[in-house]
Design a protein around this motif. Structure first.
Motif, PDB file in Angstrom:
ATOM      1  N   ALA A 186      -5.530  -1.478   1.874  1.00  0.00           N
ATOM      2  CA  ALA A 186      -3.791  -1.152   2.067  1.00  0.00           C
ATOM      3  C   ALA A 186      -3.609  -0.928   0.746  1.00  0.00           C
ATOM      4  O   ALA A 186      -3.826  -1.789  -0.109  1.00  0.00           O
ATOM      5  CB  ALA A 186      -3.040  -1.879   2.887  1.00  0.00           C
ATOM      6  N   PHE A 187      -2.836   0.022   0.190  1.00  0.00           N
ATOM      7  CA  PHE A 187      -2.308   0.547  -0.927  1.00  0.00           C
ATOM      8  C   PHE A 187      -0.830   1.244  -1.103  1.00  0.00           C
ATOM      9  O   PHE A 187      -0.818   1.922   0.063  1.00  0.00           O
ATOM     10  CB  PHE A 187      -3.391   1.098  -1.880  1.00  0.00           C
ATOM     11  N   ARG A 188      -0.158   1.033  -2.040  1.00  0.00           N
ATOM     12  CA  ARG A 188       1.069   1.896  -2.082  1.00  0.00           C
ATOM     13  C   ARG A 188       0.759   3.335  -2.539  1.00  0.00           C
ATOM     14  O   ARG A 188       0.195   3.391  -3.756  1.00  0.00           O
ATOM     15  CB  ARG A 188       2.246   1.244  -3.072  1.00  0.00           C
ATOM     16  N   ASP A 189       0.853   4.377  -2.050  1.00  0.00           N
ATOM     17  CA  ASP A 189       0.671   5.387  -2.529  1.00  0.00           C
ATOM     18  C   ASP A 189       1.465   6.289  -3.546  1.00  0.00           C
ATOM     19  O   ASP A 189       2.517   5.524  -3.896  1.00  0.00           O
ATOM     20  CB  ASP A 189       0.219   6.527  -1.347  1.00  0.00           C
ATOM     21  N   GLU A 190       1.171   7.254  -3.748  1.00  0.00           N
ATOM     22  CA  GLU A 190       2.257   8.175  -5.277  1.00  0.00           C
ATOM     23  C   GLU A 190       3.465   8.453  -4.590  1.00  0.00           C
ATOM     24  O   GLU A 190       4.583   8.536  -5.277  1.00  0.00           O
ATOM     25  CB  GLU A 190       1.612   9.423  -5.468  1.00  0.00           C
ATOM     26  N   LEU A 191       3.805   8.423  -3.053  1.00  0.00           N
ATOM     27  CA  LEU A 191       5.296   8.533  -2.640  1.00  0.00           C
ATOM     28  C   LEU A 191       5.834   7.374  -2.190  1.00  0.00           C
ATOM     29  O   LEU A 191       6.953   7.403  -1.897  1.00  0.00           O
ATOM     30  CB  LEU A 191       4.929   9.354  -1.226  1.00  0.00           C
ATOM     31  N   GLY A 192       5.121   6.118  -2.666  1.00  0.00           N
ATOM     32  CA  GLY A 192       5.813   5.060  -2.411  1.00  0.00           C
ATOM     33  C   GLY A 192       5.447   4.176  -1.146  1.00  0.00           C
ATOM     34  O   GLY A 192       6.080   3.255  -0.644  1.00  0.00           O
ATOM     35  N   ALA A 193       4.709   4.932  -0.010  1.00  0.00           N
ATOM     36  CA  ALA A 193       4.301   4.532   1.221  1.00  0.00           C
ATOM     37  C   ALA A 193       3.211   3.534   1.269  1.00  0.00           C
ATOM     38  O   ALA A 193       2.423   3.720   0.047  1.00  0.00           O
ATOM     39  CB  ALA A 193       4.452   5.771   2.278  1.00  0.00           C
ATOM     40  N   VAL A 194       3.071   2.985   2.367  1.00  0.00           N
ATOM     41  CA  VAL A 194       1.746   2.108   2.550  1.00  0.00           C
ATOM     42  C   VAL A 194       0.691   3.066   3.022  1.00  0.00           C
ATOM     43  O   VAL A 194       0.725   3.522   4.130  1.00  0.00           O
ATOM     44  CB  VAL A 194       2.153   0.910   3.348  1.00  0.00           C
ATOM     45  N   SER A 195      -0.585   3.162   2.507  1.00  0.00           N
ATOM     46  CA  SER A 195      -1.610   3.716   3.100  1.00  0.00           C
ATOM     47  C   SER A 195      -2.737   2.742   3.470  1.00  0.00           C
ATOM     48  O   SER A 195      -2.861   1.786   2.876  1.00  0.00           O
ATOM     49  CB  SER A 195      -2.366   4.889   2.264  1.00  0.00           C
ATOM     50  N   ILE A 196      -3.436   2.918   4.736  1.00  0.00           N
ATOM     51  CA  ILE A 196      -4.198   2.306   5.095  1.00  0.00           C
ATOM     52  C   ILE A 196      -5.646   2.969   5.609  1.00  0.00           C
ATOM     53  O   ILE A 196      -5.540   3.980   6.231  1.00  0.00           O
ATOM     54  CB  ILE A 196      -3.788   1.440   6.424  1.00  0.00           C
ATOM     55  N   VAL A 197      -7.042   2.438   4.928  1.00  0.00           N
ATOM     56  CA  VAL A 197      -8.065   2.866   5.389  1.00  0.00           C
ATOM     57  C   VAL A 197      -9.034   1.777   5.728  1.00  0.00           C
ATOM     58  O   VAL A 197      -8.926   0.877   4.992  1.00  0.00           O
ATOM     59  CB  VAL A 197      -8.732   3.666   4.091  1.00  0.00           C
ATOM     60  N   LYS A 198      -9.931   1.952   6.599  1.00  0.00           N
ATOM     61  CA  LYS A 198     -10.680   0.877   7.147  1.00  0.00           C
ATOM     62  C   LYS A 198     -11.828   1.492   7.917  1.00  0.00           C
ATOM     63  O   LYS A 198     -12.124   2.359   8.249  1.00  0.00           O
ATOM     64  CB  LYS A 198      -9.907  -0.233   8.132  1.00  0.00           C
ATOM     65  N   GLY A 199     -13.012   0.463   7.868  1.00  0.00           N
ATOM     66  CA  GLY A 199     -14.380   0.934   8.413  1.00  0.00           C
ATOM     67  C   GLY A 199     -14.879  -0.370   9.190  1.00  0.00           C
ATOM     68  O   GLY A 199     -14.577  -1.544   9.020  1.00  0.00           O
ATOM     69  N   THR A 200     -15.813  -0.067   9.967  1.00  0.00           N
ATOM     70  CA  THR A 200     -16.445  -1.379  10.706  1.00  0.00           C
ATOM     71  C   THR A 200     -17.839  -1.762  10.053  1.00  0.00           C
ATOM     72  O   THR A 200     -18.764  -2.484  10.465  1.00  0.00           O
ATOM     73  CB  THR A 200     -16.807  -0.929  12.284  1.00  0.00           C
TER      74      THR A 200
END
Length: 248
Positions: free
Chosen positions: A40-54
């Motif tokens: 999870a990271f704060r993106d360039e727009l100031g929102a939280v982005s989430i990426v995940k895998g198994t």
């Protein structure tokens, strides 16, 4: 049980650069914590982005690519060792959340249903997986939706879980919001997991440098005094303007 790694910095950079020498030792823990990963990271727009895998974090080309390409000033990385009774699936993979908050947990709470009373039916209906960890997050979100700031929401939720659950191995968590990184550290010192792993297994520590602070669970050498342990049963808040932990 899982492993947690977070970073907050005054100077945005690719996540791999921010985590620098800590990244490879952390990913090496995927030899055991092999049941998925999430960032999870704060993106360039100031929102939280989430990426995940198994897949295994140390074998994931997607994760390595994201760590090199995602430029941010706050991030959380989670690698999972699934509880035996919980499926390895994207729905059960941390972090949980959306653009407002991302939440990762290291521990176990039983029964899972003991958390349901802390969550409104409408919010509980949004759960996509079967984990105690997602319900832990939804209980925190319930507090926040009612107007509570993030730090007291985490602390109050942890207290409520202790009062209701039959077994709490650990309530360790990290939550990323557009406003900061929040951590909470608490575990049962008598848990059989401690007996197998040793007393430091559920410790959360941080290391502050000139332009960044790294926060992590145990698993590789974290020498003192560079690394300092966070106090148990308190929520710590880190921001890009105040790299020292604010303890709640």
């Amino acid at each position: 049980m899982c492993r947690l790694l977070g970073v907050v910095t005054r100077k945005s950079a690719p996540i791999a650069e921010l985590l620098a020498e800590d990244l490879d030792p952390f990913l090496e823990l995927a030899c055991e914590h092999k049941d998925g990963w999430g960032i999870a990271f704060r993106d360039e727009l100031g929102a939280v982005s989430i990426v995940k895998g198994t897949d295994r974090a140390d074998d994931s080309d997607l994760l390595r690519s994201l760590l090199k390409s995602c430029v941010t000033d706050m991030a959380v990385l989670h690698i999972r060792m699934a509880s035996p009774h919980l499926a390895v699936s994207t729905d059960n993979t941390h972090p949980f959340g959306d653009a407002r908050a991302a939440f990762a947990h290291n521990g176990e709470i039983r029964p899972v249903t003991s958390l349901d009373a802390l969550i409104s039916p409408s919010l509980l209906a949004t759960a996509v997986g079967t984990t105690d960890s997602e319900r832990y997050f939804l209980a925190v979100r319930e507090q926040m939706d009612q107007g509570s700031p993030a730090a007291p929401a985490i602390t109050r939720t942890a207290q409520s879980i202790r009062e209701r659950a039959e077994m709490v191995v650990s309530l360790n968590c990290m939550m990323l919001t557009p406003d900061g990184l929040f951590t909470y550290a608490e575990h049962d010192p008598h848990s059989e997991v401690i007996g197998r792993r040793g007393p430091g297994y559920f410790g959360l520590s941080y290391r502050q440098e000139e332009h960044k602070t790294v926060v992590a669970s145990q698993g590789w050498p974290q020498p003192r005094p560079q690394w300092r342990e966070l106090p148990a049963s308190h929520t710590a808040q880190f921001t890009t303007t105040d790299l020292q932990p604010r303890i709640h």
